[in-house]
Design a protein around this motif. Structure first.
Motif, short mmCIF file in Angstrom:
data_model
loop_
_atom_site.label_atom_id
_atom_site.label_comp_id
_atom_site.label_asym_id
_atom_site.label_seq_id
_atom_site.Cartn_x
_atom_site.Cartn_y
_atom_site.Cartn_z
N THR A 18 0.74 6.88 1.77
CA THR A 18 1.64 6.13 2.63
C THR A 18 3.06 6.27 2.11
O THR A 18 3.34 5.99 0.95
N ILE A 19 3.95 6.71 2.99
CA ILE A 19 5.37 6.80 2.68
C ILE A 19 6.07 5.69 3.45
O ILE A 19 6.02 5.65 4.68
N ALA A 20 6.67 4.76 2.74
CA ALA A 20 7.34 3.62 3.37
C ALA A 20 8.84 3.86 3.38
O ALA A 20 9.43 4.21 2.36
N VAL A 21 9.45 3.67 4.54
CA VAL A 21 10.89 3.86 4.71
C VAL A 21 11.49 2.51 5.07
O VAL A 21 11.14 1.92 6.09
N GLY A 22 12.40 2.02 4.23
CA GLY A 22 12.89 0.67 4.41
C GLY A 22 14.37 0.57 4.69
O GLY A 22 15.18 1.32 4.14
N CYS A 23 14.73 -0.37 5.56
CA CYS A 23 16.11 -0.80 5.73
C CYS A 23 16.10 -2.32 5.56
O CYS A 23 15.14 -2.89 5.06
N THR A 24 17.12 -2.99 6.00
CA THR A 24 17.19 -4.43 5.75
C THR A 24 16.13 -5.20 6.52
O THR A 24 15.33 -5.95 5.95
N GLY A 25 16.09 -5.00 7.85
CA GLY A 25 15.18 -5.78 8.67
C GLY A 25 14.03 -5.01 9.27
O GLY A 25 13.15 -5.59 9.91
N ASP B 142 0.81 -1.22 0.00
CA ASP B 142 0.00 0.00 0.00
C ASP B 142 0.84 1.27 0.00
O ASP B 142 0.33 2.35 0.25
N ALA B 143 2.13 1.16 -0.30
CA ALA B 143 3.01 2.32 -0.27
C ALA B 143 2.85 3.16 -1.55
O ALA B 143 2.87 2.62 -2.66
N ASN B 144 2.70 4.47 -1.37
CA ASN B 144 2.70 5.39 -2.51
C ASN B 144 4.13 5.81 -2.87
O ASN B 144 4.44 6.03 -4.03
N TYR B 145 4.97 5.92 -1.85
CA TYR B 145 6.36 6.28 -2.04
C TYR B 145 7.23 5.40 -1.16
O TYR B 145 6.86 5.09 -0.02
N VAL B 146 8.38 4.99 -1.67
CA VAL B 146 9.29 4.13 -0.93
C VAL B 146 10.65 4.80 -0.85
O VAL B 146 11.22 5.21 -1.88
N ALA B 147 11.16 4.93 0.37
CA ALA B 147 12.50 5.49 0.58
C ALA B 147 13.41 4.39 1.13
O ALA B 147 13.01 3.63 2.02
#
Length: 297
Positions: free
Chosen positions: A256-263, A190-195
């Motif tokens: 929804t702005i999703a901010v991702g790292c490894t875990g 459901d993310a509109n943007y992924v960082a």
């Protein structure tokens, strides 16, 4: 062949169309909107959408807020709902399309717990029905203004989210959900943007920080003090400013702005909290923060 109809929507009235995967929570959303005073119509055939909207326009304000819950259970039905939505748009009718989604595993579990088959599985398995429905509704998901992934939501969580999205006076001007996640568990649907913040040194490799999370002060200070982190946040906020203005022009109210790292435990959590704090200072913006994968092993 699609039905011919005239659809007119008066100023001040609100129309929300709720669709998505079977088992993802359409009934819960319908009840939540009904509790807020919306006039809710469930399982409406697509060809009836235009006449229903016309009835709304003739109600002289007695039906100021209408929600229509629709499911698409066959390939034959999809062209009808696509044509109905296109006709509303060409007629100047403003509406919001809400798409409810959930992971296959969660949908299977919900159908098994309810001891009922998926409406499209036929003589096959539940997962076969889910696969067919995803294919049929994919274009609706892409067209939706609001996509809610209910995989980790209880019925109470989902109702609360709907209450936040659609207040007594209508949807909040601009509501932003900032979500941390771990790339190892997959992208949020459901993310509109992924960082991607995997450029930041990982606290996992610092023994005293490894058992902590991005919510802890020591981890947060470590992440935010790394070279490039604050520049990234500052530049990302600047990049979002014209996006938010465009959302307002296009009458969009949710992202929804999703901010991702490894875990999804350290870097993304700390960055999400800081990004959310800064976004909350924007005028006419309501911010919520969630951590999808925090707590996973």
């Amino acid at each position: 062949m699609s039905a011919e109809y005239e659809a007119v929507k008066p100023p001040e009235s609100e129309l929300v169309i709720v669709t998505g995967m079977s088992g993802a929570g359409r009934t819960t959303v319908a009840h939540a909107l009904e509790d807020q005073g919306w006039y809710v119509v469930e399982n409406l055939p697509p060809a009836m959408l235009g006449p229903l909207t016309e009835m709304m326009s003739r109600s002289q304000g007695s039906i100021p807020k209408m929600a229509v819950v629709m499911d698409v259970r066959s390939k034959e039905m999809f062209p009808e709902i696509r044509d109905a939505l296109a006709h509303l748009t060409s007629s100047g009718v403003k509406f919001r399309l809400v798409y409810l989604n959930a992971s296959d595993d969660v949908l299977i579990r919900r159908f098994e717990q309810g001891r009922r088959p998926h409406p499209l599985q036929g003589d096959g398995r539940i997962v076969d029905g889910i696969t067919r429905e995803r294919g049929i509704t994919e274009q609706l998901r892409e067209a939706a203004e609001i996509i809610l992934d209910t995989s980790s939501m209880s019925v109470h969580d989902l109702a609360r989210s709907i209450n936040e999205l659609f207040s007594e006076s209508g949807p909040i001007i601009l509501r932003i959900n900032v979500m941390s996640f771990g790339f190892k568990y997959g992208l949020p649907t459901d993310a509109n943007y992924v960082a991607d913040v995997r450029f930041i040194p990982n606290p996992h490799w610092v023994p005293e920080l490894r058992p902590q999370t991005g919510k802890d002060k020591e981890v947060s200070e470590y992440v935010l003090s790394q070279e490039g982190t604050r520049d990234f946040i500052e530049n990302y906020l600047k990049a979002l400013e014209p996006v938010f203005e465009g959302y307002r022009r296009e009458n969009k109210h949710y992202a929804t702005i999703a901010v991702g790292c490894t875990g999804g435990k350290h870097r993304s959590v700390a960055t999400t909290i800081e990004l959310g704090r800064r976004l909350a200072q924007f005028p006419n913006v309501r911010v919520s923060i969630s951590h999808r994968d925090l707590g996973r092993e």
